[in-house]
Design a protein around this motif. Structure first.
Motif, PDB file in Angstrom:
ATOM      1  N   MET A 189       0.837  -1.215   0.000  1.00  0.00           N
ATOM      2  CA  MET A 189       0.000   0.000   0.000  1.00  0.00           C
ATOM      3  C   MET A 189       0.868   1.259   0.000  1.00  0.00           C
ATOM      4  SD  MET A 189      -2.813  -1.092   2.850  1.00  0.00           S
ATOM      5  CE  MET A 189      -3.896  -2.496   2.634  1.00  0.00           C
ATOM      6  N   LEU A 190       1.903   1.243   0.867  1.00  0.00           N
ATOM      7  CA  LEU A 190       2.738   2.438   0.998  1.00  0.00           C
ATOM      8  C   LEU A 190       3.542   2.719  -0.265  1.00  0.00           C
ATOM      9  CD1 LEU A 190       4.194   2.342   4.641  1.00  0.00           C
ATOM     10  CD2 LEU A 190       1.990   3.116   3.847  1.00  0.00           C
ATOM     11  N   VAL A 191       4.017   1.650  -0.918  1.00  0.00           N
ATOM     12  CA  VAL A 191       4.957   1.859  -2.026  1.00  0.00           C
ATOM     13  C   VAL A 191       4.291   2.561  -3.216  1.00  0.00           C
ATOM     14  CG1 VAL A 191       4.700  -0.304  -3.335  1.00  0.00           C
ATOM     15  CG2 VAL A 191       6.947   0.796  -3.173  1.00  0.00           C
ATOM     16  N   VAL A 192       2.970   2.453  -3.303  1.00  0.00           N
ATOM     17  CA  VAL A 192       2.265   3.108  -4.417  1.00  0.00           C
ATOM     18  C   VAL A 192       2.537   4.615  -4.439  1.00  0.00           C
ATOM     19  CG1 VAL A 192      -0.018   3.568  -5.396  1.00  0.00           C
ATOM     20  CG2 VAL A 192       0.481   1.338  -4.417  1.00  0.00           C
ATOM     21  N   ALA A 193       2.808   5.198  -3.255  1.00  0.00           N
ATOM     22  CA  ALA A 193       2.999   6.649  -3.165  1.00  0.00           C
ATOM     23  C   ALA A 193       4.244   7.151  -3.890  1.00  0.00           C
ATOM     24  CB  ALA A 193       3.039   7.081  -1.704  1.00  0.00           C
ATOM     25  N   VAL A 194       5.156   6.236  -4.300  1.00  0.00           N
ATOM     26  CA  VAL A 194       6.311   6.737  -5.052  1.00  0.00           C
ATOM     27  C   VAL A 194       5.914   7.175  -6.462  1.00  0.00           C
ATOM     28  CG1 VAL A 194       8.053   5.428  -3.778  1.00  0.00           C
ATOM     29  CG2 VAL A 194       7.086   4.488  -5.891  1.00  0.00           C
ATOM     30  N   LEU A 195       4.797   6.645  -6.972  1.00  0.00           N
ATOM     31  CA  LEU A 195       4.401   7.019  -8.336  1.00  0.00           C
ATOM     32  C   LEU A 195       4.106   8.518  -8.462  1.00  0.00           C
ATOM     33  CD1 LEU A 195       2.250   3.911  -9.352  1.00  0.00           C
ATOM     34  CD2 LEU A 195       4.599   4.469 -10.028  1.00  0.00           C
ATOM     35  N   PRO A 196       3.195   9.069  -7.632  1.00  0.00           N
ATOM     36  CA  PRO A 196       2.994  10.518  -7.743  1.00  0.00           C
ATOM     37  C   PRO A 196       4.242  11.326  -7.384  1.00  0.00           C
ATOM     38  CG  PRO A 196       1.675   9.599  -5.935  1.00  0.00           C
ATOM     39  CD  PRO A 196       2.243   8.445  -6.695  1.00  0.00           C
ATOM     40  N   ALA A 197       5.115  10.783  -6.518  1.00  0.00           N
ATOM     41  CA  ALA A 197       6.351  11.505  -6.188  1.00  0.00           C
ATOM     42  C   ALA A 197       7.242  11.617  -7.419  1.00  0.00           C
ATOM     43  CB  ALA A 197       7.089  10.815  -5.040  1.00  0.00           C
ATOM     44  N   PHE A 198       7.343  10.515  -8.200  1.00  0.00           N
ATOM     45  CA  PHE A 198       8.100  10.576  -9.451  1.00  0.00           C
ATOM     46  C   PHE A 198       7.458  11.563 -10.420  1.00  0.00           C
ATOM     47  CE2 PHE A 198       9.975   6.008  -9.045  1.00  0.00           C
ATOM     48  CZ  PHE A 198      11.015   6.530  -8.290  1.00  0.00           C
ATOM     49  N   ALA A 199       6.128  11.496 -10.519  1.00  0.00           N
ATOM     50  CA  ALA A 199       5.430  12.404 -11.436  1.00  0.00           C
ATOM     51  C   ALA A 199       5.731  13.849 -11.061  1.00  0.00           C
ATOM     52  CB  ALA A 199       3.922  12.139 -11.388  1.00  0.00           C
ATOM     53  N   LEU A 200       5.708  14.129  -9.756  1.00  0.00           N
ATOM     54  CA  LEU A 200       5.989  15.503  -9.307  1.00  0.00           C
ATOM     55  C   LEU A 200       7.414  15.898  -9.668  1.00  0.00           C
ATOM     56  CD1 LEU A 200       4.976  17.987  -7.672  1.00  0.00           C
ATOM     57  CD2 LEU A 200       5.945  16.911  -5.643  1.00  0.00           C
ATOM     58  N   PHE A 201       8.362  14.987  -9.425  1.00  0.00           N
ATOM     59  CA  PHE A 201       9.762  15.316  -9.660  1.00  0.00           C
ATOM     60  C   PHE A 201      10.042  15.556 -11.137  1.00  0.00           C
ATOM     61  CE2 PHE A 201      14.218  14.341 -10.451  1.00  0.00           C
ATOM     62  CZ  PHE A 201      14.828  15.169  -9.518  1.00  0.00           C
ATOM     63  N   PHE A 202       9.668  14.561 -11.976  1.00  0.00           N
ATOM     64  CA  PHE A 202      10.009  14.711 -13.392  1.00  0.00           C
ATOM     65  C   PHE A 202       9.169  15.796 -14.062  1.00  0.00           C
ATOM     66  CE2 PHE A 202      11.708  10.494 -12.375  1.00  0.00           C
ATOM     67  CZ  PHE A 202      13.017  10.727 -12.757  1.00  0.00           C
ATOM     68  N   GLY A 203       7.949  15.991 -13.592  1.00  0.00           N
ATOM     69  CA  GLY A 203       7.136  17.080 -14.122  1.00  0.00           C
ATOM     70  C   GLY A 203       7.731  18.434 -13.767  1.00  0.00           C
ATOM     71  N   MET A 204       8.118  18.564 -12.522  1.00  0.00           N
ATOM     72  CA  MET A 204       8.600  19.866 -12.023  1.00  0.00           C
ATOM     73  C   MET A 204       9.932  20.254 -12.663  1.00  0.00           C
ATOM     74  SD  MET A 204       6.927  21.826 -10.145  1.00  0.00           S
ATOM     75  CE  MET A 204       7.397  23.505  -9.766  1.00  0.00           C
TER      76      MET A 204
END
Lengths: 473, 121
Positions: A189-204
């Protein structure tokens, strides 16, 4: 949410924004930046649902359970303080990129944590990122958006936070119903949260720095270059003057500090702001957002049914915030606050009464769920967004930065306090008395609002300030 | 040369402003009003014949009112500072510090300190 410029008209006249490729660019910026809000929601909400398997796997007690959950929120209190300063010193974009990195490290640390101590440490790290995001993302959004769209873009971040929580509840329900037998299901459950973190990083990485911050650093040419990406060409040039004025205003907002609390009316305003933040959290909204699945299991649902039923809390939280934002400026603030607390307090009492008075049956858990959902909806539809709006508008410009910082810090601390206390109190007293305590706090909130909180709707900031000052000199 | 007066958002501030006006009048100089409050300073009682200017606190560097006043003394040709003072509780002093005490001790120019209810103030 920092409703920057809610009641101030544009400082400098600029031509209206016209359609063009810059609109698309601005829209993309808003989507990417609000991943910060989404992460904020996901990381605070994911514990709801992950907690039950985590408790078994790591052998948590009511105390360590409250500790592991609340330490993220304590971290957020400090992250908000530090994050604001770092964003001023190094820039908004830089800060959001750094936060995306911390989100990733914090998440992975939690996922591989062998025991609750390591888990708590990385939850604290995650909390720093959550607090930092709460202080940076709304500011970045307000600073890149044109005056006429500023309110709606900043609000979108607020909505993304509850979407993030809802998403976490749904993902948890899915994962639990597929891999519920695995000891490590909470780690999935917790590991799913890396997906939006990657999206934020590469998007930003591909997003520009805030023009207002660039101007505050004297980097005029770069600021104009950014404005030309996100405005029509004529408007970009015209808006430089406005951005300058806003950068000046922001400098002024940082004038006041501790010494100004010797002035009685300013001290009173700060106490009102702190009271609003603290009572917002004392509704216990976040005890539902963090412990909803547990609570529903205690109410009589099976583990699998509870985690599914809990998604209703997330859904009605989203619906509540959406409705709240729509009606917020159409009703007097005091009326809406008082009405909100009357509703939440009534539903607290109804939850408590149904938990004690109803005989155990298959219907009982559904009745409790119904009242919990009603509580969540009425809280998020009134008090939730309204407190943020009031905090953004009750302080005189020159002490706004300091005063908001204090209020938001106390709000986080109250949030953490409730998160920490909830499991031990429920395990010692049971559901019903816990909700009667929330109801008691709701009555205290009603008294506080009735006697202390001023009406600000339909008045200019100056009018309000003069009146308030005259009354409490 | 000029007289500088530090005006806080309090009754002492109003007394200090009146004393500052009297002082500038007597010395026949300009008056510089350092506004320590976070709102506008009320200058309706300053006579139109007196040449005065208002300096507001602005930005994080002026967060400490005592620093703000001492900086202004450095930036202007000031030959007297006027402040309003009041008794502070030890608790209040511990939490918020005493602006008056710092100005009295650190001002490079003579300080006139006035209180509420003084004769001729």
């Amino acid at each position: 949410m920092l409703e920057d410029g809610v009641r101030t008209s544009p400082l400098v006249a600029v031509p209206p924004d016209i359609a063009g490729p810059h609109r698309k660019r601005l829209g993309l910026i808003a989507v990417v930046a609000t991943f910060g809000g989404l992460l904020f929601g996901y990381d605070t909400g994911v514990i709801n649902g992950a907690l039950a398997p985590m408790k078994e796997d790591l052998g948590l007690t009511a105390f360590t359970e409250g500790f592991v959950v609340s330490i993220l929120i304590f971290g957020a209190a400090f992250g908000a303080l530090i994050g604001g300063r770092l964003a001023d010193a190094y820039g908004r974009r830089h800060n959001i990129l750094m936060l995306a990195g911390i989100f990733t490290v914090g998440t992975l640390g939690c996922v591989v944590a062998p025991d609750w101590e390591v888990l708590a440490l990385f939850r604290f790290v995650l909390g720093l990122a959550v607090g930092g995001a709460s202080a940076t993302v709304p500011v970045y959004l307000a600073e890149v958006s044109p005056a006429e769209r500023r309110g709606s873009l900043v609000t979108r971040n607020e909505v993304m936070i509850v979407w993030g929580q809802f998403a976490a509840f749904v993902v948890n329900a899915l994962i639990f119903n597929i891999w519920g037998e695995h000891d490590s299901v909470w780690r999935y459950m917790l590991v799913v949260a890396v997906l939006p973190a990657f999206a934020l990083f590469f998007g930003m990485l591909r997003m520009p720095e805030s023009p207002r911050w660039l101007i505050s650093q004297g980097r005029e040419a770069e600021a104009l270059k950014v404005l030309k990406q996100i405005r029509s060409p004529e408007r970009a040039v015209a808006e430089m003057a406005e951005v300058h004025a806003l950068a000046e205003e922001e400098k002024e907002a940082q004038t006041g500090g501790w010494a100004d609390l010797s002035v009685p009316w300013i001290r009173r305003l700060l106490l009102i702001g702190i009271g609003l933040g603290v009572f917002q959290q004392f509704t216990g909204i976040n005890s539902i957002m963090y412990y909803g699945s547990q609570l529903l299991e205690d109410a009589g649902f099976s583990a699998k049914a509870a985690i599914i039923a809990n998604t209703a809390n997330g859904l009605f939280s989203v619906l509540g915030v959406t409705v709240g934002i729509l009606i917020m400026n159409k009703i007097d603030r005091r009326k809406m606050l008082l009405g909100g607390f009357v509703l939440t307090t009534s539903f607290h009492i109804l939850v408590g009464l149904s938990a004690t008075l109803l005989p155990d049956s298959t219907v009982k858990p559904y009745i409790i769920l119904l009242f919990v959902i009603c509580f969540v909806f009425s809280m998020q539809g009134t008090i939730g967004p309204l407190v943020w709006l009031l905090l953004a508008e009750i302080f005189p410009l020159k002490i706004r930065s300091f005063a908001m910082g204090m209020c938001v810090f106390m709000l986080w601390i109250a949030n953490a306090g409730v998160a920490f206390g909830f499991p031990p109190v429920v395990s010692a007293l049971g559901i019903a008395p816990t909700f009667f305590i929330f109801a008691g706090l709701g009555v205290a909130a009603l008294l506080f609002i009735h006697t202390m909180v001023p009406e600000t709707r339909g008045r200019s900031l100056e009018e309000f300030e003069d009146e308030f000052r005259a009354q409490h000199a | 040369m000029s007289v500088m007066v530090a005006v806080s958002d309090s009754p002492e501030g109003a007394v200090a402003l009146a004393a500052g006006v009297a002082e500038a009048d007597q010395l026949d100089t300009d008056l510089i009003i350092v506004n320590l409050s976070l709102t506008e300073v009320d200058t309706s009682l300053v006579p139109a014949t007196l040449n005065f200017k208002i300096v507001d606190r602005k930005g994080r560097d002026d967060r400490d009112p005592a620093d703000a006043v001492l900086d202004e003394i450095r930036d202007h040709a000031v030959d007297r500072l006027v402040i309003g003072i009041k008794r502070r509780s030890p608790v209040g002093k511990a939490f918020l510090g005493s602006i008056s005490q710092r100005l009295l001790l650190d001002s490079p120019v003579p300080v006139v300190a006035v209180k509420l209810g003084m004769r001729d103030a």
